[in-house]
Design a protein around this motif. Sequence first.
Motif, PDB file in Angstrom:
ATOM      1  N   GLY A  29      29.266  24.564  74.150  1.00 42.16           N
ATOM      2  CA  GLY A  29      29.691  23.811  75.321  1.00 42.16           C
ATOM      3  C   GLY A  29      31.096  24.024  75.828  1.00 42.16           C
ATOM      4  O   GLY A  29      31.945  24.592  75.153  1.00 42.16           O
ATOM      5  N   THR A  30      31.302  23.567  77.054  1.00 41.08           N
ATOM      6  CA  THR A  30      32.597  23.638  77.720  1.00 41.08           C
ATOM      7  C   THR A  30      32.873  22.272  78.365  1.00 41.08           C
ATOM      8  O   THR A  30      31.977  21.457  78.506  1.00 41.08           O
ATOM      9  N   ILE A  31      34.117  22.079  78.759  1.00 42.80           N
ATOM     10  CA  ILE A  31      34.550  20.816  79.363  1.00 42.80           C
ATOM     11  C   ILE A  31      33.843  20.594  80.710  1.00 42.80           C
ATOM     12  O   ILE A  31      33.703  21.516  81.507  1.00 42.80           O
ATOM     13  N   VAL A  32      33.379  19.360  80.940  1.00 43.98           N
ATOM     14  CA  VAL A  32      32.753  18.992  82.221  1.00 43.98           C
ATOM     15  C   VAL A  32      33.644  17.929  82.864  1.00 43.98           C
ATOM     16  O   VAL A  32      33.970  16.922  82.243  1.00 43.98           O
ATOM     17  N   GLU A  33      34.016  18.168  84.114  1.00 44.03           N
ATOM     18  CA  GLU A  33      35.027  17.334  84.777  1.00 44.03           C
ATOM     19  C   GLU A  33      34.693  15.844  84.887  1.00 44.03           C
ATOM     20  O   GLU A  33      35.512  15.002  84.617  1.00 44.03           O
ATOM     21  N   ASP A  34      33.481  15.478  85.325  1.00 42.08           N
ATOM     22  CA  ASP A  34      33.234  14.067  85.656  1.00 42.08           C
ATOM     23  C   ASP A  34      32.586  13.265  84.530  1.00 42.08           C
ATOM     24  O   ASP A  34      31.948  12.252  84.763  1.00 42.08           O
ATOM     25  N   LYS A  35      32.716  13.736  83.297  1.00 40.55           N
ATOM     26  CA  LYS A  35      32.133  13.005  82.160  1.00 40.55           C
ATOM     27  C   LYS A  35      33.204  12.758  81.101  1.00 40.55           C
ATOM     28  O   LYS A  35      34.281  13.345  81.155  1.00 40.55           O
ATOM     29  N   VAL A  36      32.878  11.907  80.143  1.00 42.14           N
ATOM     30  CA  VAL A  36      33.762  11.734  78.990  1.00 42.14           C
ATOM     31  C   VAL A  36      33.476  12.914  78.057  1.00 42.14           C
ATOM     32  O   VAL A  36      32.377  13.051  77.533  1.00 42.14           O
ATOM     33  N   ASN A  37      34.470  13.786  77.874  1.00 48.61           N
ATOM     34  CA  ASN A  37      34.296  14.950  77.006  1.00 48.61           C
ATOM     35  C   ASN A  37      34.649  14.568  75.580  1.00 48.61           C
ATOM     36  O   ASN A  37      35.750  14.093  75.308  1.00 48.61           O
ATOM     37  N   VAL A  38      33.673  14.742  74.701  1.00 51.49           N
ATOM     38  CA  VAL A  38      33.833  14.352  73.305  1.00 51.49           C
ATOM     39  C   VAL A  38      33.665  15.603  72.447  1.00 51.49           C
ATOM     40  O   VAL A  38      32.607  16.227  72.450  1.00 51.49           O
ATOM     41  N   VAL A  39      34.723  15.974  71.739  1.00 52.44           N
ATOM     42  CA  VAL A  39      34.648  17.130  70.838  1.00 52.44           C
ATOM     43  C   VAL A  39      34.397  16.599  69.430  1.00 52.44           C
ATOM     44  O   VAL A  39      35.088  15.687  68.960  1.00 52.44           O
ATOM     45  N   THR A  40      33.373  17.141  68.762  1.00 50.02           N
ATOM     46  CA  THR A  40      33.028  16.692  67.406  1.00 50.02           C
ATOM     47  C   THR A  40      33.181  17.859  66.436  1.00 50.02           C
ATOM     48  O   THR A  40      33.027  19.016  66.824  1.00 50.02           O
ATOM     49  N   THR A  41      33.455  17.548  65.171  1.00 48.78           N
ATOM     50  CA  THR A  41      33.732  18.626  64.223  1.00 48.78           C
ATOM     51  C   THR A  41      32.492  19.183  63.542  1.00 48.78           C
ATOM     52  O   THR A  41      32.491  20.313  63.096  1.00 48.78           O
ATOM     53  N   PHE A  42      31.428  18.376  63.433  1.00 48.44           N
ATOM     54  CA  PHE A  42      30.222  18.933  62.807  1.00 48.44           C
ATOM     55  C   PHE A  42      29.007  18.097  63.187  1.00 48.44           C
ATOM     56  O   PHE A  42      29.117  17.075  63.873  1.00 48.44           O
ATOM     57  N   TYR A  43      27.829  18.527  62.723  1.00 51.66           N
ATOM     58  CA  TYR A  43      26.561  18.109  63.320  1.00 51.66           C
ATOM     59  C   TYR A  43      26.270  16.596  63.378  1.00 51.66           C
ATOM     60  O   TYR A  43      25.946  16.093  64.452  1.00 51.66           O
ATOM     61  N   PRO A  44      26.334  15.829  62.284  1.00 58.69           N
ATOM     62  CA  PRO A  44      25.913  14.418  62.404  1.00 58.69           C
ATOM     63  C   PRO A  44      26.738  13.638  63.438  1.00 58.69           C
ATOM     64  O   PRO A  44      26.201  12.814  64.171  1.00 58.69           O
ATOM     65  N   ILE A  45      28.044  13.914  63.508  1.00 59.45           N
ATOM     66  CA  ILE A  45      28.893  13.205  64.484  1.00 59.45           C
ATOM     67  C   ILE A  45      28.472  13.593  65.905  1.00 59.45           C
ATOM     68  O   ILE A  45      28.401  12.743  66.799  1.00 59.45           O
ATOM     69  N   TYR A  46      28.166  14.877  66.080  1.00 56.88           N
ATOM     70  CA  TYR A  46      27.713  15.389  67.390  1.00 56.88           C
ATOM     71  C   TYR A  46      26.416  14.690  67.811  1.00 56.88           C
ATOM     72  O   TYR A  46      26.279  14.209  68.937  1.00 56.88           O
ATOM     73  N   GLU A  47      25.466  14.620  66.880  1.00 54.33           N
ATOM     74  CA  GLU A  47      24.172  13.989  67.199  1.00 54.33           C
ATOM     75  C   GLU A  47      24.362  12.523  67.600  1.00 54.33           C
ATOM     76  O   GLU A  47      23.825  12.070  68.607  1.00 54.33           O
ATOM     77  N   PHE A  48      25.138  11.782  66.825  1.00 58.71           N
ATOM     78  CA  PHE A  48      25.340  10.357  67.122  1.00 58.71           C
ATOM     79  C   PHE A  48      26.115  10.171  68.434  1.00 58.71           C
ATOM     80  O   PHE A  48      25.812   9.271  69.211  1.00 58.71           O
ATOM     81  N   ALA A  49      27.115  11.017  68.669  1.00 55.54           N
ATOM     82  CA  ALA A  49      27.913  10.903  69.901  1.00 55.54           C
ATOM     83  C   ALA A  49      27.040  11.170  71.126  1.00 55.54           C
ATOM     84  O   ALA A  49      27.140  10.479  72.145  1.00 55.54           O
ATOM     85  N   LYS A  50      26.137  12.152  71.015  1.00 56.39           N
ATOM     86  CA  LYS A  50      25.227  12.459  72.133  1.00 56.39           C
ATOM     87  C   LYS A  50      24.265  11.301  72.375  1.00 56.39           C
ATOM     88  O   LYS A  50      23.998  10.911  73.500  1.00 56.39           O
ATOM     89  N   GLU A  51      23.758  10.778  71.281  1.00 57.25           N
ATOM     90  CA  GLU A  51      22.773   9.704  71.385  1.00 57.25           C
ATOM     91  C   GLU A  51      23.383   8.429  71.985  1.00 57.25           C
ATOM     92  O   GLU A  51      22.803   7.794  72.854  1.00 57.25           O
ATOM     93  N   ILE A  52      24.575   8.069  71.516  1.00 60.45           N
ATOM     94  CA  ILE A  52      25.233   6.852  72.010  1.00 60.45           C
ATOM     95  C   ILE A  52      25.808   7.093  73.413  1.00 60.45           C
ATOM     96  O   ILE A  52      25.793   6.217  74.263  1.00 60.45           O
ATOM     97  N   GLY A  53      26.292   8.312  73.637  1.00 61.85           N
ATOM     98  CA  GLY A  53      26.951   8.629  74.908  1.00 61.85           C
ATOM     99  C   GLY A  53      25.995   8.787  76.070  1.00 61.85           C
ATOM    100  O   GLY A  53      26.326   8.469  77.213  1.00 61.85           O
ATOM    101  N   GLY A  54      24.783   9.286  75.786  1.00 65.25           N
ATOM    102  CA  GLY A  54      23.793   9.484  76.850  1.00 65.25           C
ATOM    103  C   GLY A  54      24.339  10.334  77.984  1.00 65.25           C
ATOM    104  O   GLY A  54      25.087  11.289  77.766  1.00 65.25           O
ATOM    105  N   GLU A  55      24.001   9.953  79.208  1.00 65.46           N
ATOM    106  CA  GLU A  55      24.383  10.709  80.410  1.00 65.46           C
ATOM    107  C   GLU A  55      25.885  10.675  80.701  1.00 65.46           C
ATOM    108  O   GLU A  55      26.389  11.480  81.469  1.00 65.46           O
TER     109      GLU A  55
END
Length: 320
Positions: A29-55
Amino acid sequence: MLGKGMKGFILPLILIAVLLSGCGPKSSGTIVEDKVNVVTTFYPIYEFAKEIGGEDVNAINLLPVGVEPHDWTPRSQDIVNTSKAQLFLYNGAGLEGWVPNFLKGLESDSKVQAVEVSKGIDYIMTNEEDDHDHGGESGEEASGDSLHTDPHTWVSPKSALIMAENIKNSLVQADPAHKDGYEERFGKLAERLKALDAKFESELAKVPNKEIVVSHQAFAYLCRDYGLTQHAIMGLSPDAEPRGQDLVKLAELVKQDGIRYIFFEELVSDKLAKTLASEAGVSTLVLNPVEGLTEQQEKNNDNYFTLMEKNLQNLILALK
């Protein structure tokens, strides 16, 4: 043939190209201007951040598919992305020893909030050698009896729930306008984690045997929370080489206690687990520390829940 002067010029160019290409696979991935950009260090944090963050969230996972977090260090593009992000979520507890220097290297005008998502978990301390931090901040060798924090918090659904709540809180703080969505999606994720926890609790309470032999000491939180004991071939880092006498001792323990399976994990070589299994005359099974997905698992749409369900089935089989 190149003249001497040309040779001297081409080598630095090759070096620059190598440095710019970074080492190995790229993060997602790359930075998207109109969203909250969340950088995660490894898989479980990424999965949870995507799930909670949604659209509302654009999640970028630094760790590429098929790579084990103990072996990985960031690339220059990761510093650029993180500098422009709103949140940087890392496990902490000593898993990512590169984080302090990485944060110092961010662009001076960066407004990114760094959040240690394992905060609030009752950490397990161990006197195992810990190579997670690649020498970490201090260069001295860890003495065998000094205490380290075991960083493998997420492998227990009980701890994963605390991490998910920390991720939700950090999103609400970074983007209060979408608080209701974050709360609602976290609520659904929390229900699934509680159901998984209840299933681990009830199923593992029924098994007659409580001892597991694993390739890498990644299951202390799981064992503590569900009444099991782990014996590890290697320490906290999957790269640590065991001594011959340790393998002999473990083989004796396996025979003596009637242990029928040695567990190994997919992102790390299974050579030692197989050696020990053949030495002790037993079989091997996968127990996944859910540090990352293999390419096959990504294709299968596997996630934290499917991998933990498989772990539970394999534990039940091994401990019957």
